[in-house]
Design a protein around this motif. Structure first.
Motif, PDB file in Angstrom:
ATOM      1  N   CYS A 124       0.829  -1.201   0.000  1.00 39.46           N
ATOM      2  CA  CYS A 124       0.000   0.000   0.000  1.00 39.46           C
ATOM      3  C   CYS A 124       0.866   1.256   0.000  1.00 39.46           C
ATOM      4  CB  CYS A 124      -0.919  -0.027   1.213  1.00 39.46           C
ATOM      5  SG  CYS A 124      -2.068   1.356   1.335  1.00 39.46           S
ATOM      6  N   VAL A 125       1.897   1.275   0.829  1.00 37.51           N
ATOM      7  CA  VAL A 125       2.814   2.415   0.886  1.00 37.51           C
ATOM      8  C   VAL A 125       3.490   2.621  -0.463  1.00 37.51           C
ATOM      9  CG1 VAL A 125       4.933   3.296   1.922  1.00 37.51           C
ATOM     10  CG2 VAL A 125       3.196   2.214   3.363  1.00 37.51           C
ATOM     11  N   ALA A 126       3.929   1.532  -1.075  1.00 35.22           N
ATOM     12  CA  ALA A 126       4.606   1.627  -2.367  1.00 35.22           C
ATOM     13  C   ALA A 126       3.684   2.206  -3.434  1.00 35.22           C
ATOM     14  CB  ALA A 126       5.118   0.254  -2.792  1.00 35.22           C
ATOM     15  N   PHE A 127       2.424   1.789  -3.421  1.00 32.70           N
ATOM     16  CA  PHE A 127       1.460   2.313  -4.386  1.00 32.70           C
ATOM     17  C   PHE A 127       1.326   3.826  -4.237  1.00 32.70           C
ATOM     18  CE2 PHE A 127      -2.862   3.797  -5.186  1.00 32.70           C
ATOM     19  CZ  PHE A 127      -3.003   3.468  -6.519  1.00 32.70           C
ATOM     20  N   TRP A 128       1.108   4.305  -3.012  1.00 33.27           N
ATOM     21  CA  TRP A 128       0.898   5.731  -2.819  1.00 33.27           C
ATOM     22  C   TRP A 128       2.177   6.538  -2.981  1.00 33.27           C
ATOM     23  CZ3 TRP A 128      -3.376   8.087  -3.511  1.00 33.27           C
ATOM     24  CH2 TRP A 128      -4.569   7.386  -3.359  1.00 33.27           C
ATOM     25  N   LYS A 129       3.303   5.944  -2.653  1.00 33.58           N
ATOM     26  CA  LYS A 129       4.573   6.643  -2.882  1.00 33.58           C
ATOM     27  C   LYS A 129       4.766   6.925  -4.366  1.00 33.58           C
ATOM     28  CE  LYS A 129       9.525   6.391  -1.862  1.00 33.58           C
ATOM     29  NZ  LYS A 129      10.604   5.594  -1.221  1.00 33.58           N
ATOM     30  N   ARG A 130       4.293   6.002  -5.186  1.00 33.31           N
ATOM     31  CA  ARG A 130       4.401   6.181  -6.640  1.00 33.31           C
ATOM     32  C   ARG A 130       3.309   7.123  -7.166  1.00 33.31           C
ATOM     33  NH1 ARG A 130       3.852   1.386  -7.708  1.00 33.31           N
ATOM     34  NH2 ARG A 130       1.654   1.330  -8.325  1.00 33.31           N
ATOM     35  N   GLU A 131       2.077   6.942  -6.694  1.00 29.76           N
ATOM     36  CA  GLU A 131       0.952   7.672  -7.251  1.00 29.76           C
ATOM     37  C   GLU A 131       0.801   9.085  -6.681  1.00 29.76           C
ATOM     38  OE1 GLU A 131      -1.031   6.670  -9.744  1.00 29.76           O
ATOM     39  OE2 GLU A 131       0.257   4.884  -9.906  1.00 29.76           O
TER      40      GLU A 131
ATOM     41  N   ASP B 180      -7.591  -2.865  -7.075  1.00 32.68           N
ATOM     42  CA  ASP B 180      -7.204  -3.991  -6.225  1.00 32.68           C
ATOM     43  C   ASP B 180      -6.563  -3.520  -4.918  1.00 32.68           C
ATOM     44  OD1 ASP B 180      -8.135  -5.651  -8.217  1.00 32.68           O
ATOM     45  OD2 ASP B 180      -6.156  -6.119  -9.032  1.00 32.68           O
ATOM     46  N   ILE B 181      -5.746  -2.470  -4.999  1.00 31.92           N
ATOM     47  CA  ILE B 181      -5.139  -1.905  -3.789  1.00 31.92           C
ATOM     48  C   ILE B 181      -6.229  -1.417  -2.842  1.00 31.92           C
ATOM     49  CG2 ILE B 181      -3.833   0.091  -2.930  1.00 31.92           C
ATOM     50  CD1 ILE B 181      -1.970  -2.036  -3.852  1.00 31.92           C
ATOM     51  N   TRP B 182      -7.244  -0.761  -3.385  1.00 34.85           N
ATOM     52  CA  TRP B 182      -8.329  -0.285  -2.528  1.00 34.85           C
ATOM     53  C   TRP B 182      -9.051  -1.457  -1.855  1.00 34.85           C
ATOM     54  CZ3 TRP B 182     -13.651  -0.862  -2.370  1.00 34.85           C
ATOM     55  CH2 TRP B 182     -14.303  -0.031  -1.461  1.00 34.85           C
ATOM     56  N   HIS B 183      -9.339  -2.485  -2.627  1.00 31.02           N
ATOM     57  CA  HIS B 183     -10.014  -3.650  -2.037  1.00 31.02           C
ATOM     58  C   HIS B 183      -9.191  -4.254  -0.891  1.00 31.02           C
ATOM     59  CE1 HIS B 183     -13.621  -4.199  -4.336  1.00 31.02           C
ATOM     60  NE2 HIS B 183     -12.992  -4.189  -5.495  1.00 31.02           N
ATOM     61  N   SER B 184      -7.884  -4.253  -1.045  1.00 37.47           N
ATOM     62  CA  SER B 184      -7.025  -4.885  -0.037  1.00 37.47           C
ATOM     63  C   SER B 184      -6.737  -3.999   1.163  1.00 37.47           C
ATOM     64  CB  SER B 184      -5.692  -5.298  -0.690  1.00 37.47           C
ATOM     65  OG  SER B 184      -5.890  -6.265  -1.696  1.00 37.47           O
ATOM     66  N   TYR B 185      -6.665  -2.687   0.958  1.00 42.39           N
ATOM     67  CA  TYR B 185      -6.108  -1.817   2.001  1.00 42.39           C
ATOM     68  C   TYR B 185      -6.942  -0.568   2.286  1.00 42.39           C
ATOM     69  CZ  TYR B 185      -2.065  -4.658   0.666  1.00 42.39           C
ATOM     70  OH  TYR B 185      -1.229  -5.711   0.362  1.00 42.39           O
ATOM     71  N   SER B 186      -8.203  -0.548   1.918  1.00 46.47           N
ATOM     72  CA  SER B 186      -8.992   0.678   2.065  1.00 46.47           C
ATOM     73  C   SER B 186      -9.114   1.150   3.510  1.00 46.47           C
ATOM     74  CB  SER B 186     -10.387   0.476   1.468  1.00 46.47           C
ATOM     75  OG  SER B 186     -11.073  -0.574   2.126  1.00 46.47           O
ATOM     76  N   GLU B 187      -8.928   0.257   4.480  1.00 41.48           N
ATOM     77  CA  GLU B 187      -9.002   0.693   5.875  1.00 41.48           C
ATOM     78  C   GLU B 187      -7.866   1.637   6.253  1.00 41.48           C
ATOM     79  OE1 GLU B 187      -7.722  -2.464   8.814  1.00 41.48           O
ATOM     80  OE2 GLU B 187      -7.759  -3.657   6.974  1.00 41.48           O
TER      81      GLU B 187
END
Length: 251
Positions: free
Chosen positions: A156-163, A232-239
């Motif tokens: 999750c961190v990696a996704f947002w660090k990129r986006e 998919d990231i949202w489904h896994s880590y939306s909390e």
């Protein structure tokens, strides 16, 4: 990928969606309810309006006078057509404009509205650039993605660090707002339904159809992969993250 091709694919994928980002009618109305003195003399600038899902909610919730701006002409055309269909074109006008170069006179608006778009400029840059457009003691309403829980998983961190590396927790966001000279009138999180029911579920349908239309086109498949990964990231880590709706007063 050539810029024109990339832009065409992007807007094709995000066309015919009810909205271009997370949000819902109830949250827009709740935020509007935090703005005092709203009525027929209230002038609103909706920045990054897209096709105007939230713009129309504002217009239908109160007799506001609204100018909506977006940089994609088909979105603006769609919103103007809808305003005409609803008979509210006398108080809702959509214009093609760049949020970095808004040429309205100082103090033109009582309220600036920006759902899911201030991240394009960055919160601080947007609030500082747009402040001159708001009359003294006017208001700004915006949504911004924030961390909701500490220690999010590495993926999750990696996704947002990129986006969106500027993502921060809510307390840090509120401090940034204050540093820009605004007072927070109120804030609340968008519910999960505003992500799934109103945005990701329709986007998932678009992604599936887009893949079928562009079989054998690697650039289109790559774009679809990126959107699918976001879902998919949202489904896994939306909390761990979500949008916060903030209503601010110009200090």
């Amino acid at each position: 990928m050539p810029p024109d091709r990339a832009s065409a694919l992007f807007f094709e994928l995000f066309s015919r969606l009810p909205r271009q980002g997370p949000g819902n009618t109830a949250s827009t109305r709740r935020a509007l309810g935090l703005v005092p003195g709203v009525g027929p003399r209230t002038r609103v600038l909706d920045i990054g309006s897209g096709t105007g899902a939230q713009t129309l909610v504002l217009a239908e919730s109160s007799p506001l006078r609204i100018v909506a701006v977006d940089n994609h002409p088909p979105f603006i055309d769609a919103l103007n057509r809808k305003a005409n269909e609803l008979g509210i074109a006398d108080r809702l006008e959509a214009r093609v404009a760049d949020m970095y170069r808004l040429d309205f006179a100082d103090g033109s608006f009582d309220l600036i509205w920006c759902e899911g778009a201030i991240n394009i400029m960055g919160v601080e840059a947007g609030l500082r650039a747009w402040r001159r457009l708001v009359r003294p003691n006017g208001h700004v309403a915006l949504t911004e993605v924030c961390w909701r829980k500490p220690e999010p998983p590495a993926e999750c961190v990696a996704f947002w660090k990129r986006e969106y590396p500027a993502i921060r927790d809510i307390s840090a966001l509120l401090e940034a707002v204050e540093a820009c000279g605004y007072e927070t009138v109120g804030h609340f999180p968008l519910p999960a339904s505003a992500w799934w029911d109103d945005y990701y579920r329709p986007l998932q349908d678009n992604v599936t159809a887009f893949r079928k239309r562009h079989r054998g086109a690697p650039d289109a498949q790559e774009l679809a992969d990126q959107c699918q990964h976001e879902i998919d990231i949202w489904h896994s880590y939306s909390e761990f993250y979500g949008y916060e709706f903030l209503v601010l007063r110009v200090g």
